[in-house]
Scaffold this motif. Sequence first.
Motif, mmCIF file in Angstrom:
data_model
loop_
_atom_site.group_PDB
_atom_site.id
_atom_site.type_symbol
_atom_site.label_atom_id
_atom_site.label_comp_id
_atom_site.label_asym_id
_atom_site.label_seq_id
_atom_site.Cartn_x
_atom_site.Cartn_y
_atom_site.Cartn_z
ATOM 1 N N LEU A 1 0.834 -1.201 0.000
ATOM 2 C CA LEU A 1 0.000 0.000 0.000
ATOM 3 C C LEU A 1 0.866 1.247 0.000
ATOM 4 O O LEU A 1 0.596 2.218 -0.716
ATOM 5 C CB LEU A 1 -0.937 -0.016 1.209
ATOM 6 N N LEU A 2 1.935 1.244 0.792
ATOM 7 C CA LEU A 2 2.850 2.386 0.820
ATOM 8 C C LEU A 2 3.536 2.562 -0.533
ATOM 9 O O LEU A 2 3.687 3.691 -1.027
ATOM 10 C CB LEU A 2 3.892 2.193 1.928
ATOM 11 N N ASP A 3 3.954 1.463 -1.133
ATOM 12 C CA ASP A 3 4.564 1.543 -2.455
ATOM 13 C C ASP A 3 3.568 2.055 -3.490
ATOM 14 O O ASP A 3 3.934 2.804 -4.400
ATOM 15 C CB ASP A 3 5.074 0.159 -2.882
ATOM 16 N N SER A 4 2.319 1.652 -3.343
ATOM 17 C CA SER A 4 1.298 2.082 -4.290
ATOM 18 C C SER A 4 1.062 3.588 -4.209
ATOM 19 O O SER A 4 0.806 4.237 -5.226
ATOM 20 C CB SER A 4 -0.006 1.331 -4.027
ATOM 21 N N ARG A 5 1.146 4.140 -3.009
ATOM 22 C CA ARG A 5 0.965 5.594 -2.866
ATOM 23 C C ARG A 5 2.103 6.351 -3.544
ATOM 24 O O ARG A 5 1.881 7.390 -4.163
ATOM 25 C CB ARG A 5 0.872 5.957 -1.386
ATOM 26 N N LYS A 6 3.322 5.821 -3.418
ATOM 27 C CA LYS A 6 4.438 6.445 -4.132
ATOM 28 C C LYS A 6 4.237 6.335 -5.639
ATOM 29 O O LYS A 6 4.498 7.268 -6.389
ATOM 30 C CB LYS A 6 5.753 5.775 -3.726
ATOM 31 N N GLN A 7 3.745 5.188 -6.063
ATOM 32 C CA GLN A 7 3.489 4.969 -7.489
ATOM 33 C C GLN A 7 2.372 5.872 -7.990
ATOM 34 O O GLN A 7 2.404 6.350 -9.121
ATOM 35 C CB GLN A 7 3.123 3.507 -7.716
ATOM 36 N N PHE A 8 1.394 6.124 -7.128
ATOM 37 C CA PHE A 8 0.284 7.019 -7.486
ATOM 38 C C PHE A 8 0.810 8.415 -7.812
ATOM 39 O O PHE A 8 0.375 9.045 -8.778
ATOM 40 C CB PHE A 8 -0.718 7.075 -6.334
ATOM 41 N N VAL A 9 1.758 8.879 -7.020
ATOM 42 C CA VAL A 9 2.333 10.205 -7.268
ATOM 43 C C VAL A 9 3.173 10.208 -8.537
ATOM 44 O O VAL A 9 3.039 11.086 -9.390
ATOM 45 C CB VAL A 9 3.173 10.675 -6.062
ATOM 46 N N SER A 10 4.030 9.210 -8.687
ATOM 47 C CA SER A 10 4.985 9.212 -9.803
ATOM 48 C C SER A 10 4.330 8.879 -11.142
ATOM 49 O O SER A 10 4.746 9.406 -12.174
ATOM 50 C CB SER A 10 6.119 8.222 -9.524
ATOM 51 N N LEU A 11 3.316 8.024 -11.153
ATOM 52 C CA LEU A 11 2.710 7.594 -12.418
ATOM 53 C C LEU A 11 1.398 8.299 -12.735
ATOM 54 O O LEU A 11 1.117 8.585 -13.901
ATOM 55 C CB LEU A 11 2.488 6.076 -12.404
ATOM 56 N N THR A 12 0.589 8.582 -11.730
ATOM 57 C CA THR A 12 -0.722 9.192 -11.966
ATOM 58 C C THR A 12 -0.672 10.711 -11.888
ATOM 59 O O THR A 12 -1.189 11.407 -12.767
ATOM 60 C CB THR A 12 -1.752 8.647 -10.953
ATOM 61 N N LEU A 13 -0.044 11.233 -10.843
ATOM 62 C CA LEU A 13 -0.063 12.682 -10.629
ATOM 63 C C LEU A 13 1.024 13.425 -11.391
ATOM 64 O O LEU A 13 0.822 14.571 -11.808
ATOM 65 C CB LEU A 13 0.082 12.988 -9.128
ATOM 66 N N GLN A 14 2.198 12.797 -11.572
ATOM 67 C CA GLN A 14 3.338 13.513 -12.146
ATOM 68 C C GLN A 14 3.070 14.107 -13.527
ATOM 69 O O GLN A 14 3.531 15.219 -13.808
ATOM 70 C CB GLN A 14 4.557 12.598 -12.194
ATOM 71 N N PRO A 15 2.355 13.430 -14.431
ATOM 72 C CA PRO A 15 2.077 14.069 -15.729
ATOM 73 C C PRO A 15 1.352 15.397 -15.603
ATOM 74 O O PRO A 15 1.646 16.345 -16.347
ATOM 75 C CB PRO A 15 1.220 13.022 -16.445
ATOM 76 N N PHE A 16 0.417 15.519 -14.657
ATOM 77 C CA PHE A 16 -0.301 16.776 -14.454
ATOM 78 C C PHE A 16 0.601 17.806 -13.777
ATOM 79 O O PHE A 16 0.593 18.992 -14.132
ATOM 80 C CB PHE A 16 -1.557 16.547 -13.619
ATOM 81 N N ILE A 17 1.382 17.349 -12.798
ATOM 82 C CA ILE A 17 2.304 18.255 -12.107
ATOM 83 C C ILE A 17 3.320 18.826 -13.094
ATOM 84 O O ILE A 17 3.594 20.039 -13.096
ATOM 85 C CB ILE A 17 3.017 17.511 -10.958
ATOM 86 N N SER A 18 3.884 17.977 -13.942
ATOM 87 C CA SER A 18 4.875 18.433 -14.921
ATOM 88 C C SER A 18 4.262 19.415 -15.913
ATOM 89 O O SER A 18 4.899 20.403 -16.295
ATOM 90 C CB SER A 18 5.470 17.232 -15.657
ATOM 91 N N ALA A 19 3.039 19.154 -16.353
ATOM 92 C CA ALA A 19 2.388 20.050 -17.312
ATOM 93 C C ALA A 19 2.237 21.451 -16.738
ATOM 94 O O ALA A 19 2.426 22.454 -17.444
ATOM 95 C CB ALA A 19 1.027 19.485 -17.715
ATOM 96 N N ILE A 20 1.916 21.543 -15.456
ATOM 97 C CA ILE A 20 1.729 22.851 -14.819
ATOM 98 C C ILE A 20 3.072 23.498 -14.502
ATOM 99 O O ILE A 20 3.302 24.674 -14.817
ATOM 100 C CB ILE A 20 0.881 22.697 -13.539
ATOM 101 N N GLU A 21 3.984 22.743 -13.886
ATOM 102 C CA GLU A 21 5.279 23.315 -13.513
ATOM 103 C C GLU A 21 6.063 23.764 -14.738
ATOM 104 O O GLU A 21 6.638 24.870 -14.740
ATOM 105 C CB GLU A 21 6.087 22.282 -12.731
ATOM 106 N N ASP A 22 6.101 22.942 -15.765
ATOM 107 C CA ASP A 22 6.890 23.288 -16.949
ATOM 108 C C ASP A 22 6.319 24.505 -17.663
ATOM 109 O O ASP A 22 7.071 25.341 -18.169
ATOM 110 C CB ASP A 22 6.951 22.097 -17.905
ATOM 111 N N ARG A 23 4.992 24.606 -17.712
ATOM 112 C CA ARG A 23 4.408 25.772 -18.397
ATOM 113 C C ARG A 23 4.675 27.051 -17.618
ATOM 114 O O ARG A 23 5.016 28.084 -18.206
ATOM 115 C CB ARG A 23 2.887 25.572 -18.566
ATOM 116 N N LEU A 24 4.542 27.006 -16.300
ATOM 117 C CA LEU A 24 4.765 28.206 -15.493
ATOM 118 C C LEU A 24 6.249 28.540 -15.364
ATOM 119 O O LEU A 24 6.595 29.631 -14.904
ATOM 120 C CB LEU A 24 4.148 28.034 -14.101
ATOM 121 N N SER A 25 7.128 27.617 -15.771
ATOM 122 C CA SER A 25 8.567 27.883 -15.757
ATOM 123 C C SER A 25 9.045 28.489 -17.065
ATOM 124 O O SER A 25 10.236 28.832 -17.187
ATOM 125 C CB SER A 25 9.343 26.583 -15.478
#
Length: 318
Positions: free
Chosen positions: A283-307
């Motif tokens: 479960l702990l590994d899955s939460r890390k995976q949730f951030v890196s695989l599910t959330l990161q594409p959205f985070i990168s899209a926002i961070e890279d555009r605002l940078s």
Amino acid sequence: MGIFSRAESKQTKPSVLAQYAPQNLNDPYTYSYFTSIDRSQALGIPAVVRSRNLITGTIAAMPLELYRKSTGEELGKPVWLDQPCFNQPRSVTIAYTVDNLLFFGVSYWRVTERYQEDGRPARFEWLAHHRVTPQYNKDATEIESYLVDGNPVSNENMVTFQGLSDGILTMGGRVLQAALDLEKASAIAASTPMPSGYIKNTGADLDPKEVQGLLSQWKQARSNRSTAYLTSTLEYNTASFSPKDMMYNEAKQDYATQIARLCNVDAFYLSADANNSMTYSNLLDSRKQFVSLTLQPFISAIEDRLSMNDVTANGNEL
């Protein structure tokens, strides 16, 4: 006085290049203006709501920080990093920015204020997807400007967040429509106390008005009690399967799994049957995976555009 005026350096108007005309990554329908299902309909599916809230809510809680690229040093934040839009909290702005990236593959901010010293944005306004219409060049390869509420807005006054994939309304329209149809079918079954059928009359034919009255009384009586009474000339025949026979629960679990795949969310987060046996360790590994695989594409899209240079000074990044 003339000596001092000659010695003064000439004032130059601060200028920052506007964002390059956003490239059309697929075709004129990339940004989901013509889809088989719209956002409001998709939000009628519980699995979509759960996926949407998991993704947007988690990212909205993450702070935005400014760093120097060369050293990684954390810098002082401009005001807009804590509150991009003047009329709403940062978490709301970020949540609905991610929401539009999830559903449509693109999200828009409009520049409302600028810093006088360098011309960069100082405040923004989040724009709902339905308010914005891209204006393409003759080859439909780039966006030259936008219409916001029918009024023209230049690229330099818009910040376009492009998703790393097309929105789920474009990619998963068929799956979402099928899941919505399933929800409607189960709702109809739940509102119908008995399986659909017909009443057979073996006696004298009834007047159409009498038939309508009989059916209305039958429906009302079945809503109040499950026991029915028919005369010797009337017979009720079932013409459809019961909700249990239709396996609505099993079908909903299957579509929950399909929607989890569509939204790139682990099935157990949606309480889907597939892959729902989790232990504490994985479960702990899955939460890390949730951030890196599910959330990161959205985070990168926002961070890279605002940078990019039209928002953040060269050498810095979010």
